[in-house]
Design an enzyme around this catalytic site. Structure first.
Site, mmCIF file in Angstrom:
data_model
loop_
_atom_site.group_PDB
_atom_site.id
_atom_site.type_symbol
_atom_site.label_atom_id
_atom_site.label_comp_id
_atom_site.label_asym_id
_atom_site.label_seq_id
_atom_site.Cartn_x
_atom_site.Cartn_y
_atom_site.Cartn_z
ATOM 1 N N LYS A 1 6.498 -2.335 -8.304
ATOM 2 C CA LYS A 1 5.231 -1.621 -8.218
ATOM 3 C C LYS A 1 4.401 -1.800 -9.479
ATOM 4 O O LYS A 1 3.204 -2.095 -9.435
ATOM 5 C CB LYS A 1 5.452 -0.121 -7.969
ATOM 6 N N ASP B 1 2.760 3.187 -4.247
ATOM 7 C CA ASP B 1 3.239 4.401 -4.922
ATOM 8 C C ASP B 1 3.383 5.507 -3.879
ATOM 9 O O ASP B 1 3.294 5.269 -2.673
ATOM 10 C CB ASP B 1 2.297 4.802 -6.060
#
Length: 244
Positions: free
Chosen positions: A120, A138
């Site tokens: 991420k 997220d």
């Protein structure tokens, strides 16, 4: 969602916010990498408060190494998990200097080898710093993707893969920003504000909240941000969805 609905979903988000940006404050790719690493299980607001003074002094990995781990801990002690994060940021700076000449690499494969950096974080850096079409999933994107039917999946990787497959070309660069901001300020975890959502008719969520709860009309964005941050810290699930 059908292909046509996905296009309309992003068209409306783009119309509402033509040039979305990350809410993390940074001046160059290295500072962004540090900021995103620090943001795990923390809010962007909290990270920005801690890094404003830090980034006035530190803009390169070499300067971070000169600052040292103990001083860095003192600078970021208001951020959750600051001891571990400081250790990772210093180790990251050392690797950048020793293996990459002090530059932030521009590939996911190289970025995820750095201490404290997961998929991420790498995707955020590639998108925001280098303009690559990546989808950093997220807690907000995970929720929005599943709740709306845009990109359902049991893991962040599954949601990312579906977004990569489904988001049409005109919207790919900014898609993850639109989704993060939509999840943070409109499609909230506890009470989605469907009554003011620009994509409400396209959304597959069955329990839509089509009127503000009593006493919540004046609810402030910063208060919502605090609750989102507390929720992420409490659950550990999503921004561990993340970095990492």
């Amino acid at each position: 969602m059908t292909r046509e609905q996905v296009f309309e979903f992003f068209r409306r988000l783009a119309e509402d916010n033509p040039a979305p940006e990350t809410e993390l404050e940074y001046g160059n790719p290295y500072q962004l990498l540090v900021a995103v690493t620090l943001s795990a299980q923390a809010t962007d607001v909290g990270v920005n408060k801690a890094t404003r003074a830090l980034f006035r002094q530190v803009s390169t990995p070499e300067q971070m190494l000169a600052l040292g781990e103990d001083e860095l801990k003192d600078r970021i002690k208001t951020i959750g998990l600051f001891n571990t994060k400081a250790r990772n940021v210093i180790a990251m700076a050392r690797r950048l200097v020793e293996e990459f000449g002090g530059a932030v690499p521009q590939s996911r494969e190289a970025l995820v080898t750095l201490p404290g950096v997961g998929r991420k974080t790498a995707n955020v850096v590639l998108n925001c710093a280098f303009g690559q079409e990546t989808f950093a999933v997220d807690t907000h994107i995970f929720r929005v993707g599943n709740r709306t039917g845009l990109a359902r999946g049991k893991t962040p990787e599954q949601v990312e893969a579906k977004l990569d497959k489904r988001v049409p070309a005109p919207f790919r660069l900014h898609a993850h920003h639109w989704l993060i901001l939509h999840g943070r300020y409109t499609c909230k975890a506890r009470t989605p504000e469907c009554w003011r959502c620009p994509v409400v008719e396209l959304c597959a969520y069955k329990a839509k909240v089509l009127a503000p709860p009593k006493g919540r009309k004046g609810f402030r964005a910063e208060g919502a941000e605090k609750r989102e941050g507390a929720e992420m810290s409490h659950s550990g699930r999503s921004r561990s969805l993340s970095p990492d």
